[in-house]
Design a protein around this motif. Structure first.
Motif, short mmCIF file in Angstrom:
data_model
loop_
_atom_site.label_atom_id
_atom_site.label_comp_id
_atom_site.label_asym_id
_atom_site.label_seq_id
_atom_site.Cartn_x
_atom_site.Cartn_y
_atom_site.Cartn_z
N GLY A 64 -11.49 26.34 -22.82
CA GLY A 64 -11.81 26.32 -21.40
C GLY A 64 -12.71 25.18 -20.97
N ILE A 65 -13.39 25.40 -19.86
CA ILE A 65 -14.15 24.34 -19.20
C ILE A 65 -15.26 23.77 -20.09
CG2 ILE A 65 -15.71 25.93 -18.00
CD1 ILE A 65 -14.33 22.57 -16.64
N GLU A 66 -15.94 24.61 -20.84
CA GLU A 66 -17.02 24.11 -21.69
C GLU A 66 -16.49 23.15 -22.75
OE1 GLU A 66 -20.81 25.64 -24.36
OE2 GLU A 66 -19.45 27.12 -23.50
N ALA A 67 -15.47 23.55 -23.47
CA ALA A 67 -14.89 22.70 -24.53
C ALA A 67 -14.26 21.44 -23.94
CB ALA A 67 -13.86 23.49 -25.33
N GLU A 68 -13.58 21.59 -22.81
CA GLU A 68 -12.95 20.43 -22.18
C GLU A 68 -13.99 19.44 -21.67
OE1 GLU A 68 -9.59 20.87 -19.49
OE2 GLU A 68 -9.13 22.81 -20.40
N THR A 69 -15.09 19.94 -21.13
CA THR A 69 -16.15 19.04 -20.65
C THR A 69 -16.74 18.25 -21.82
OG1 THR A 69 -16.69 20.54 -18.82
CG2 THR A 69 -18.36 18.91 -19.44
N LYS A 70 -17.02 18.92 -22.92
CA LYS A 70 -17.55 18.23 -24.10
C LYS A 70 -16.58 17.15 -24.58
CE LYS A 70 -20.41 22.01 -25.80
NZ LYS A 70 -20.56 23.06 -26.83
N GLN A 71 -15.31 17.50 -24.70
CA GLN A 71 -14.32 16.54 -25.19
C GLN A 71 -14.16 15.38 -24.22
OE1 GLN A 71 -12.60 16.69 -28.28
NE2 GLN A 71 -12.27 14.56 -27.67
N CYS A 72 -14.15 15.68 -22.96
CA CYS A 72 -14.05 14.66 -21.91
C CYS A 72 -15.19 13.65 -22.05
CB CYS A 72 -14.10 15.36 -20.56
SG CYS A 72 -13.79 14.35 -19.15
N SER A 99 -6.82 20.94 -7.21
CA SER A 99 -5.84 21.57 -8.09
C SER A 99 -4.90 20.50 -8.64
CB SER A 99 -5.06 22.64 -7.33
OG SER A 99 -4.35 22.04 -6.27
N GLY A 100 -4.22 20.85 -9.69
CA GLY A 100 -3.18 19.98 -10.22
C GLY A 100 -3.65 18.77 -11.00
N LEU A 101 -4.69 18.91 -11.82
CA LEU A 101 -5.13 17.79 -12.65
C LEU A 101 -4.09 17.48 -13.73
CD1 LEU A 101 -8.93 18.66 -13.05
CD2 LEU A 101 -7.86 17.09 -11.44
N ALA A 102 -4.10 16.25 -14.22
CA ALA A 102 -3.15 15.81 -15.24
C ALA A 102 -3.18 16.73 -16.46
CB ALA A 102 -3.47 14.38 -15.66
N VAL A 103 -2.04 16.94 -17.05
CA VAL A 103 -1.80 17.75 -18.25
C VAL A 103 -2.40 19.16 -18.18
CG1 VAL A 103 -1.45 15.75 -19.77
CG2 VAL A 103 -3.73 16.75 -19.62
N GLY A 104 -2.60 19.68 -16.97
CA GLY A 104 -3.14 21.02 -16.80
C GLY A 104 -4.62 21.15 -17.12
N ALA A 105 -5.33 20.03 -17.07
CA ALA A 105 -6.76 20.01 -17.41
C ALA A 105 -7.58 20.80 -16.40
CB ALA A 105 -7.26 18.57 -17.46
N ASN A 106 -8.75 21.26 -16.86
CA ASN A 106 -9.71 21.93 -16.00
C ASN A 106 -10.74 20.97 -15.42
OD1 ASN A 106 -9.02 24.80 -16.18
ND2 ASN A 106 -9.43 24.53 -18.36
N ILE A 107 -10.80 19.74 -15.98
CA ILE A 107 -11.80 18.77 -15.56
C ILE A 107 -11.30 17.36 -15.84
CG2 ILE A 107 -13.02 18.90 -17.79
CD1 ILE A 107 -15.66 18.46 -16.17
N GLU A 108 -11.71 16.43 -14.99
CA GLU A 108 -11.49 15.00 -15.22
C GLU A 108 -12.75 14.28 -14.76
OE1 GLU A 108 -8.47 11.30 -14.18
OE2 GLU A 108 -7.83 13.35 -13.78
N ILE A 109 -13.19 13.30 -15.55
CA ILE A 109 -14.40 12.55 -15.22
C ILE A 109 -14.10 11.06 -15.38
CG2 ILE A 109 -16.81 12.08 -15.79
CD1 ILE A 109 -16.98 14.87 -17.03
N ASP A 110 -14.53 10.28 -14.40
CA ASP A 110 -14.53 8.83 -14.59
C ASP A 110 -15.94 8.33 -14.36
OD1 ASP A 110 -14.93 7.52 -11.89
OD2 ASP A 110 -13.06 8.53 -11.42
#
Length: 148
Positions: free
Chosen positions: A70-78, A132-143
């Motif tokens: 979920g969001i915690e793991a995805e944020t760390k990986q991001c 809504s609708g981030l790439a590859v079904g992601a919960n988060i994107e950061i630039d």
């Protein structure tokens, strides 16, 4: 925060006007990840000492899949993905001056923010919103924008 964002915009506009006069000051860098080498965008654009990174999601680049958790793991990986790109281009997270964060669900803000704070003690300027609708079904994107 408004002053920091305004400062970044002014620097960007000033830098871009001088880049228009001399395009050799702009470098478009392909990904250091072999599986992303043919992507239709640059992982990093370097201009006048700034690094403009493309958005990162919580994807494990070795498997090309989103991490589980979920969001915690995805944020760390991001953020680890961003860190790797910055290191590749001789910069680091402590040189980040601006972050843009897109959450799939604004209700994930608190969990995201708890992870984010551990990566950015310098507190760069930040914009956070939900879409809504981030790439590859992601919960988060950061630039990010960083100084080299």
């Amino acid at each position: 925060m408004k002053n920091a964002s305004l400062f970044i915009i002014i620097l960007f506009l000033f830098g871009m006007s001088s880049c228009q006069q001399n395009n050799k000051d702009i470098s478009f860098h392909k990904s250091h990840e072999p599986k992303k080498a043919q992507a239709p965008f640059s992982d990093v654009v370097e201009a006048n000492g700034f690094l403009f990174l493309a958005g990162q999601v919580g994807m494990n680049h070795a498997t090309r899949t989103l991490v589980k958790g979920g969001i915690e793991a995805e944020t760390k990986q991001c953020l680890e993905n961003i860190k790797a790109v910055l290191v590749e281009h001789e910069s680091s997270l402590d040189r980040v001056v601006k972050c843009t964060v897109i959450l799939k669900d604004i209700n994930d803000f608190t969990v995201f923010n708890d992870v984010y704070k551990t990566y950015f003690p310098n507190k760069p300027a930040r914009t956070t919103f939900a879409a809504s609708g981030l790439a590859v079904g992601a919960n988060i994107e950061i630039d990010v924008v960083a100084v080299k």
